[in-house]
Design a protein around this motif. Structure first.
Motif, short mmCIF file in Angstrom:
data_model
loop_
_atom_site.label_atom_id
_atom_site.label_comp_id
_atom_site.label_asym_id
_atom_site.label_seq_id
_atom_site.Cartn_x
_atom_site.Cartn_y
_atom_site.Cartn_z
N ALA A 111 -7.10 19.57 80.82
CA ALA A 111 -7.35 20.22 79.88
C ALA A 111 -7.17 19.65 78.69
N THR A 112 -6.61 18.95 78.26
CA THR A 112 -6.34 17.59 77.36
C THR A 112 -7.78 17.65 76.94
N ALA A 113 -8.43 16.78 77.99
CA ALA A 113 -9.75 16.06 77.88
C ALA A 113 -11.24 16.81 77.48
N ARG A 114 -11.13 18.21 77.62
CA ARG A 114 -11.83 18.91 77.96
C ARG A 114 -12.54 18.96 77.21
N ARG A 115 -13.77 18.95 76.50
CA ARG A 115 -14.36 20.10 75.52
C ARG A 115 -14.61 20.94 75.25
N ALA A 116 -14.50 21.62 74.49
CA ALA A 116 -14.27 22.79 73.69
C ALA A 116 -15.95 23.52 74.17
N TRP A 117 -15.38 24.60 74.95
CA TRP A 117 -16.88 25.75 75.08
C TRP A 117 -17.53 24.68 76.03
N SER A 118 -17.60 24.33 77.39
CA SER A 118 -17.44 23.09 77.98
C SER A 118 -18.77 23.92 79.05
N MET A 119 -18.88 25.00 79.61
CA MET A 119 -19.67 25.96 79.86
C MET A 119 -20.83 27.18 79.28
N SER A 120 -22.00 27.40 79.14
CA SER A 120 -22.02 28.15 78.55
C SER A 120 -21.92 29.45 78.92
N GLU A 121 -21.83 30.75 78.23
CA GLU A 121 -21.67 31.80 78.48
C GLU A 121 -22.30 32.33 79.90
N PRO A 122 -23.88 32.01 79.37
CA PRO A 122 -24.69 32.35 81.12
C PRO A 122 -24.03 31.77 81.88
N ALA A 123 -23.81 30.32 82.26
CA ALA A 123 -23.72 29.41 83.09
C ALA A 123 -22.04 30.26 83.74
N ALA A 124 -21.69 30.91 82.69
CA ALA A 124 -19.84 31.37 83.78
C ALA A 124 -19.78 33.02 84.38
N ALA A 125 -20.97 33.54 83.10
CA ALA A 125 -20.90 34.65 83.82
C ALA A 125 -21.64 34.75 85.28
N VAL A 126 -23.07 33.66 85.16
CA VAL A 126 -23.64 33.18 86.58
C VAL A 126 -23.02 33.10 87.71
N GLY A 127 -21.93 31.90 87.39
CA GLY A 127 -21.05 31.64 88.02
C GLY A 127 -19.92 32.08 88.84
N ALA A 163 -25.01 37.39 74.44
CA ALA A 163 -23.41 36.53 74.27
C ALA A 163 -23.60 35.57 73.60
N SER A 164 -24.38 34.99 73.88
CA SER A 164 -24.86 33.34 73.50
C SER A 164 -24.79 33.18 71.94
N ARG A 165 -25.34 34.22 71.69
CA ARG A 165 -25.30 34.05 70.03
C ARG A 165 -23.74 33.76 69.15
N SER A 166 -22.43 34.19 70.07
CA SER A 166 -21.35 33.58 69.33
C SER A 166 -21.08 32.42 70.29
N TYR A 167 -20.21 31.57 70.32
CA TYR A 167 -19.43 30.51 70.87
C TYR A 167 -19.04 31.51 71.91
N PRO A 168 -18.48 30.66 73.42
CA PRO A 168 -17.67 31.51 74.74
C PRO A 168 -16.87 31.85 74.37
N ALA A 169 -15.65 32.39 75.13
CA ALA A 169 -14.68 32.58 74.80
C ALA A 169 -13.74 31.41 75.53
N ASP A 170 -13.07 30.71 74.75
CA ASP A 170 -13.09 28.83 75.91
C ASP A 170 -12.17 28.82 77.19
N ASP A 171 -11.44 30.37 76.82
CA ASP A 171 -10.52 30.20 78.04
C ASP A 171 -10.55 30.25 79.87
N TYR A 172 -12.47 30.59 79.35
CA TYR A 172 -13.19 31.49 80.94
C TYR A 172 -12.29 31.87 81.65
N VAL A 173 -11.87 32.99 81.27
CA VAL A 173 -10.91 33.69 82.56
C VAL A 173 -11.21 34.05 83.58
N GLN A 174 -12.88 35.15 83.48
CA GLN A 174 -13.39 35.18 84.49
C GLN A 174 -13.73 34.57 86.01
#
Length: 348
Positions: free
Chosen positions: A235-251, A60-71
């Motif tokens: 939420a406004t100041a947070r960088r887009a894609w502020s967490m990698s896909e692997p980090a979000a999944a592991v978290g 999944a890291s081949r694409s930008y992560p979904a920026d809402d990080y719902v899970q």
């Protein structure tokens, strides 16, 4: 760390910020594979399956992560007891701290900062042009927040390890809110305790890190929690894609492993008590609620103790780089077998 180096670190940041010549705060952690590292306060164990989840997320890291990080936000919110919409994902707890200060403190404004405590607070305040107002960490809750744009609390405090009384901390949060002073609570180590989080409380920004509790500092998992106007600013100041896909999944995976968290809390509590008793036979040890112990060296010098430990394959944290600690060392609480090696190396 030799005395000259310590003095250089102290002098480089206008004598009171404890930053080195590059503006960086000294931290624990040893990259020497021949040393057992007691200088960094990360869990020596990780949840089972974490490596598998990280590897599975690589594709999944081949694409930008979904920026809402719902899970991830849902799992984090369930862990600390807040609304998922209040969770602001960041690449580690320190980024959450910077985001909170950056969106709150204007040039020339004062910020209550505890001491001795995590050295990055002073640095981050100064990077925004703010003025740190230093106060003893054990006196923080008696301070008047009204003259300050922000007050910072580390709970449990690093490097002393003690938690604030939960009721007193909530009362201080109420006083900060009444004074229109943002309260930033660094809960990097609170997951090792059963104490409640202040996440979601109005007027409070909580900074959390998964890297300490789950032993994965290199993955850079963290987040801030805020409500109402503070949440909107973050939420406004947070960088887009502020967490990698692997980090979000592991978290998300780590926060779902409740059994691991309970085992960790039990092991740390038992081992910390055992280490406290043994270390107290030689050193002045501070009571702690955290996965580390701070002690004062009285029968030798810190340099000699660090050298002796290193010769015996152990890395300790030189705590003299914390403000007001001139003869102190901090050690992590690791596994029983590893802790035995430490105690033997220190002759207790």
């Amino acid at each position: 760390m030799d005395p000259d180096t310590v003095e250089q670190l102290r002098a480089a940041g206008e004598s009171d910020s404890h930053v080195d010549a590059d503006g960086r705060v000294p931290h624990g952690s040893s990259d020497d594979p021949n040393l057992l590292d007691f200088s960094a306060n990360t869990n020596p164990e990780v949840p089972s399956g974490a490596a598998r989840v990280f590897s599975a997320a690589f594709a999944a890291s081949r694409s930008y992560p979904a920026d809402d990080y719902v899970q991830f936000r849902t799992a984090a919110a369930e862990f600390v007891g807040c609304d998922p919409l209040q969770v602001i994902p960041t690449a580690g707890g320190l980024e959450a701290i910077r985001l909170a200060i950056q969106t709150t403190v204007r040039r020339g404004e004062s910020v209550l900062v505890p001491t001795p405590s995590f050295g990055e607070y002073v640095r981050e305040v100064r990077l925004q042009g703010g003025e740190p107002a230093l106060v003893g960490h054990d006196e923080m809750l008696d301070s008047d927040p009204a003259p300050h744009a922000m007050a910072i609390v580390c709970n449990p405090n690093n490097p002393t390890g003690d938690c604030y009384d939960a009721e007193a901390l909530r009362a201080f949060a109420d006083r900060c809110r009444a004074a229109d002073t943002t309260l930033l609570v660094d809960e990097a180590f609170l997951g090792f305790t059963d104490d409640p989080s202040l996440a979601g409380r109005t007027g409070v920004v909580v900074a959390r890190s998964l890297t300490k509790l789950f032993g994965l500092p290199g993955v850079r998992m963290g987040y801030a929690v805020a409500s109402e106007a503070a949440r909107d600013r973050l939420a406004t100041a947070r960088r887009a894609w502020s967490m990698s896909e692997p980090a979000a999944a592991v978290g998300e995976h780590c926060y779902r492993d409740e059994a691991f968290v309970e085992r960790t809390r039990e092991r740390v509590g038992d081992e910390r008590e055992r280490m406290y008793e043994r270390l107290s036979s030689r050193f002045g040890v501070y009571p702690s609620d955290a996965p580390f112990l701070l002690f004062e060296v009285t029968d030798t010098t810190v340099d000699d103790l660090l050298l002796t430990a290193r010769e015996r394959g152990i890395a300790l944290r030189d705590a003299r780089t914390f403000r007001g600690l001139d003869s102190h060392v901090r050690v992590a609480v690791r596994t029983p077998e590893q802790n035995d090696r430490l105690l033997e190396a220190l002759g207790v």
